[in-house]
Write a protein that holds these residues in place. Structure first.
Motif, PDB file in Angstrom:
ATOM      1  N   THR A 134       0.848  -1.181   0.000  1.00 51.23           N
ATOM      2  CA  THR A 134       0.000   0.000   0.000  1.00 51.23           C
ATOM      3  C   THR A 134       0.892   1.243   0.000  1.00 51.23           C
ATOM      4  O   THR A 134       2.119   1.149   0.016  1.00 51.23           O
ATOM      5  N   GLY A 135       0.262   2.402   0.016  1.00 56.77           N
ATOM      6  CA  GLY A 135       1.023   3.638   0.055  1.00 56.77           C
ATOM      7  C   GLY A 135       1.909   3.763   1.277  1.00 56.77           C
ATOM      8  O   GLY A 135       2.918   4.492   1.254  1.00 56.77           O
ATOM      9  N   HIS A 136       1.591   3.053   2.350  1.00 51.58           N
ATOM     10  CA  HIS A 136       2.418   3.087   3.554  1.00 51.58           C
ATOM     11  C   HIS A 136       3.770   2.420   3.340  1.00 51.58           C
ATOM     12  O   HIS A 136       4.698   2.629   4.138  1.00 51.58           O
ATOM     13  N   ASP A 137       3.883   1.626   2.266  1.00 49.06           N
ATOM     14  CA  ASP A 137       5.137   0.941   1.977  1.00 49.06           C
ATOM     15  C   ASP A 137       6.027   1.728   1.023  1.00 49.06           C
ATOM     16  O   ASP A 137       7.074   1.230   0.600  1.00 49.06           O
ATOM     17  N   VAL A 138       5.606   2.940   0.667  1.00 49.80           N
ATOM     18  CA  VAL A 138       6.361   3.777  -0.265  1.00 49.80           C
ATOM     19  C   VAL A 138       6.968   4.953   0.496  1.00 49.80           C
ATOM     20  O   VAL A 138       6.272   5.646   1.236  1.00 49.80           O
ATOM     21  N   THR A 139       8.255   5.174   0.317  1.00 45.90           N
ATOM     22  CA  THR A 139       8.918   6.289   0.996  1.00 45.90           C
ATOM     23  C   THR A 139       8.856   7.572   0.185  1.00 45.90           C
ATOM     24  O   THR A 139       8.843   8.677   0.747  1.00 45.90           O
ATOM     25  N   SER A 140       8.848   7.466  -1.142  1.00 44.68           N
ATOM     26  CA  SER A 140       8.817   8.665  -1.970  1.00 44.68           C
ATOM     27  C   SER A 140       8.387   8.318  -3.381  1.00 44.68           C
ATOM     28  O   SER A 140       8.429   7.155  -3.808  1.00 44.68           O
ATOM     29  N   ALA A 141       7.961   9.352  -4.110  1.00 49.91           N
ATOM     30  CA  ALA A 141       7.607   9.221  -5.523  1.00 49.91           C
ATOM     31  C   ALA A 141       8.065  10.480  -6.233  1.00 49.91           C
ATOM     32  O   ALA A 141       7.919  11.586  -5.716  1.00 49.91           O
ATOM     33  N   GLU A 142       8.622  10.320  -7.419  1.00 53.81           N
ATOM     34  CA  GLU A 142       9.079  11.471  -8.189  1.00 53.81           C
ATOM     35  C   GLU A 142       8.940  11.184  -9.676  1.00 53.81           C
ATOM     36  O   GLU A 142       8.976  10.037 -10.118  1.00 53.81           O
ATOM     37  N   SER A 143       8.773  12.237 -10.452  1.00 50.97           N
ATOM     38  CA  SER A 143       8.649  12.114 -11.900  1.00 50.97           C
ATOM     39  C   SER A 143      10.021  12.281 -12.542  1.00 50.97           C
ATOM     40  O   SER A 143      10.881  13.007 -12.028  1.00 50.97           O
ATOM     41  N   LEU A 144      10.222  11.612 -13.676  1.00 53.89           N
ATOM     42  CA  LEU A 144      11.470  11.738 -14.416  1.00 53.89           C
ATOM     43  C   LEU A 144      11.249  11.262 -15.845  1.00 53.89           C
ATOM     44  O   LEU A 144      10.269  10.548 -16.135  1.00 53.89           O
ATOM     45  N   GLN A 145      12.141  11.661 -16.728  1.00 51.49           N
ATOM     46  CA  GLN A 145      12.073  11.195 -18.096  1.00 51.49           C
ATOM     47  C   GLN A 145      12.629   9.786 -18.191  1.00 51.49           C
ATOM     48  O   GLN A 145      13.547   9.410 -17.459  1.00 51.49           O
ATOM     49  N   ASP A 146      12.051   9.002 -19.100  1.00 47.19           N
ATOM     50  CA  ASP A 146      12.512   7.643 -19.325  1.00 47.19           C
ATOM     51  C   ASP A 146      13.956   7.689 -19.814  1.00 47.19           C
ATOM     52  O   ASP A 146      14.233   8.253 -20.880  1.00 47.19           O
ATOM     53  N   PRO A 147      14.897   7.136 -19.056  1.00 46.86           N
ATOM     54  CA  PRO A 147      16.299   7.192 -19.497  1.00 46.86           C
ATOM     55  C   PRO A 147      16.548   6.414 -20.775  1.00 46.86           C
ATOM     56  O   PRO A 147      17.540   6.651 -21.459  1.00 46.86           O
ATOM     57  N   ALA A 148      15.645   5.479 -21.118  1.00 48.55           N
ATOM     58  CA  ALA A 148      15.833   4.676 -22.317  1.00 48.55           C
ATOM     59  C   ALA A 148      15.432   5.429 -23.577  1.00 48.55           C
ATOM     60  O   ALA A 148      16.052   5.276 -24.630  1.00 48.55           O
ATOM     61  N   THR A 149      14.375   6.260 -23.472  1.00 48.07           N
ATOM     62  CA  THR A 149      13.868   6.948 -24.656  1.00 48.07           C
ATOM     63  C   THR A 149      14.146   8.448 -24.636  1.00 48.07           C
ATOM     64  O   THR A 149      14.241   9.075 -25.683  1.00 48.07           O
ATOM     65  N   GLY A 150      14.225   9.029 -23.440  1.00 47.59           N
ATOM     66  CA  GLY A 150      14.411  10.462 -23.326  1.00 47.59           C
ATOM     67  C   GLY A 150      13.184  11.253 -23.693  1.00 47.59           C
ATOM     68  O   GLY A 150      13.211  12.484 -23.744  1.00 47.59           O
ATOM     69  N   ALA A 151      12.073  10.556 -23.934  1.00 43.84           N
ATOM     70  CA  ALA A 151      10.850  11.242 -24.359  1.00 43.84           C
ATOM     71  C   ALA A 151       9.695  10.974 -23.403  1.00 43.84           C
ATOM     72  O   ALA A 151       9.000  11.895 -22.986  1.00 43.84           O
ATOM     73  N   LEU A 152       9.490   9.708 -23.053  1.00 42.47           N
ATOM     74  CA  LEU A 152       8.380   9.362 -22.175  1.00 42.47           C
ATOM     75  C   LEU A 152       8.670   9.818 -20.746  1.00 42.47           C
ATOM     76  O   LEU A 152       9.824   9.972 -20.338  1.00 42.47           O
ATOM     77  N   TRP A 153       7.578   9.996 -19.998  1.00 43.19           N
ATOM     78  CA  TRP A 153       7.708  10.404 -18.596  1.00 43.19           C
ATOM     79  C   TRP A 153       7.254   9.283 -17.682  1.00 43.19           C
ATOM     80  O   TRP A 153       6.291   8.578 -17.974  1.00 43.19           O
ATOM     81  N   LEU A 154       7.969   9.112 -16.582  1.00 45.53           N
ATOM     82  CA  LEU A 154       7.735   8.021 -15.650  1.00 45.53           C
ATOM     83  C   LEU A 154       7.558   8.570 -14.241  1.00 45.53           C
ATOM     84  O   LEU A 154       7.867   9.724 -13.962  1.00 45.53           O
TER      85      LEU A 154
END
Length: 325
Positions: free
Chosen positions: A214-234
């Motif tokens: 669940t969300g209690h098991d997550v310490t953080s979340a952040e957005s970044l560009q896909d390092p494989a494509t450089g276009a998609l966002w993750l």
């Protein structure tokens, strides 16, 4: 979110590609990355540098209002304070730094130089669960008397705890008319819809087992560009030590089952965002959510998950435009 655990997040697991008949969900697959891709940063996880600049600023100001609790059971002062803190964190994470949040009579009002729909999105529940897939089918109701529809019938290992009532709800679920309620007991199976469907088709529907994370098991979340494509966002999730262990155990267990029981669904606010097939035995504690079409989508999702779930549900009651200034 809980404080970041000190465990080293160096290893990764792998995700089996989605079958061709469900190619459209490939872009939503949950992937895993290594520390080699994420690198190191002096900033706290989930806060990679300064917050994004505010976008969508308009000449007009908007105000949206949410109701909390009810006359019979009003929201407590503590829950209101916690809700305001979560909303402020989300506004910061999405770049809506000009947002002001006020409380009056148990209601929350958000104002700022942004479109009303952007302010309203800050009030999403923020619930997150990862659940094993028991069955998946086209997102339409099955004909009466036809039993459980589709090529993935309910039954077999993992489905013993599914009640007849839930099986009936799954069969009757029609995802062409919108999503499913966000509120669900993480300890119980649930029938839900996917966020998107193939072109011209409704989203698929899922029968899912109890949550393994669940969300209690997550310490953080952040957005970044896909390092494989450089276009998609993750969106990158980091698990606690206990959460990483639970994830690894679940992935290894699911990998031994045939499709679709080898899949682990990520459910946000009652909707399946991804359901990748798992393979191997992962040892990592970092996961990627694929499928964001734009930077804004990824940033908004990351801010929602990083701030954690709201302590009380917010009911949208209205929006209005205010004079600029």
């Amino acid at each position: 979110m809980r404080p970041v655990d000190s465990v080293h997040l160096a290893h990764v697991a792998h995700v089996l590609p989605v079958a061709a008949r469900r190619w459209w969900r490939g872009c939503l697959a949950l992937g895993l990355v290594s520390a080699a891709l994420t690198g190191c940063s002096a900033t706290a996880p989930g806060r990679p540098g300064a917050p994004p600049s505010a976008t969508g600023v308009t000449a007009e100001r908007s105000a949206v209002t949410f109701a909390t609790g009810s006359r019979a059971t009003p929201a407590s002062a503590q829950d209101l304070r916690r809700s305001v803190a979560v909303l402020r964190e989300r506004a910061k994470g999405t770049g809506l730094t000009g947002t002001r949040i006020g409380t009056r009579g148990g209601a929350l009002t958000l104002t700022g130089p942004y479109a009303a729909d952007r302010l309203r999105a800050l009030g999403a529940p923020g619930s997150l669960t990862l659940r094993p897939v028991l069955a998946v089918d086209r997102g339409v109701a099955s004909p009466a008397g036809s039993g459980t529809p589709g090529t993935n019938p309910v039954g077999g290992t993992g489905a013993e705890g599914v009640s007849a009532a839930l099986r009936a709800r799954y069969a009757a679920l029609d995802c062409s008319h919108g999503g499913t309620p966000a509120a669900a007991d993480p300890r119980a199976p649930v029938a839900v819809c996917a966020a998107h469907g193939p072109l011209g088709e409704p989203p698929e529907k899922y029968l899912l087992g109890p949550a393994v994370l669940t969300g209690h098991d997550v310490t953080s979340a952040e957005s970044l560009q896909d390092p494989a494509t450089g276009a998609l966002w993750l969106v990158r999730l980091r698990f606690t030590a206990a959460g990483g262990t639970a994830y690894a155990d679940a992935a290894a267990r699911l990998a031994r089952h045939p499709a679709p029981r080898d899949e682990l669904a990520t459910v946000v606010d009652g909707t399946v965002l991804s359901a990748p097939a798992m393979t191997g035995e992962p040892t990592g504690r970092t996961a990627l959510l694929h499928g964001s079409r734009t930077e804004t989508e990824a940033r908004n999702l990351a801010a929602e998950l990083d701030s954690g779930a709201l302590p009380i549900p917010l009911r949208f009651t209205g929006a209005r435009r205010l004079p600029g200034g």
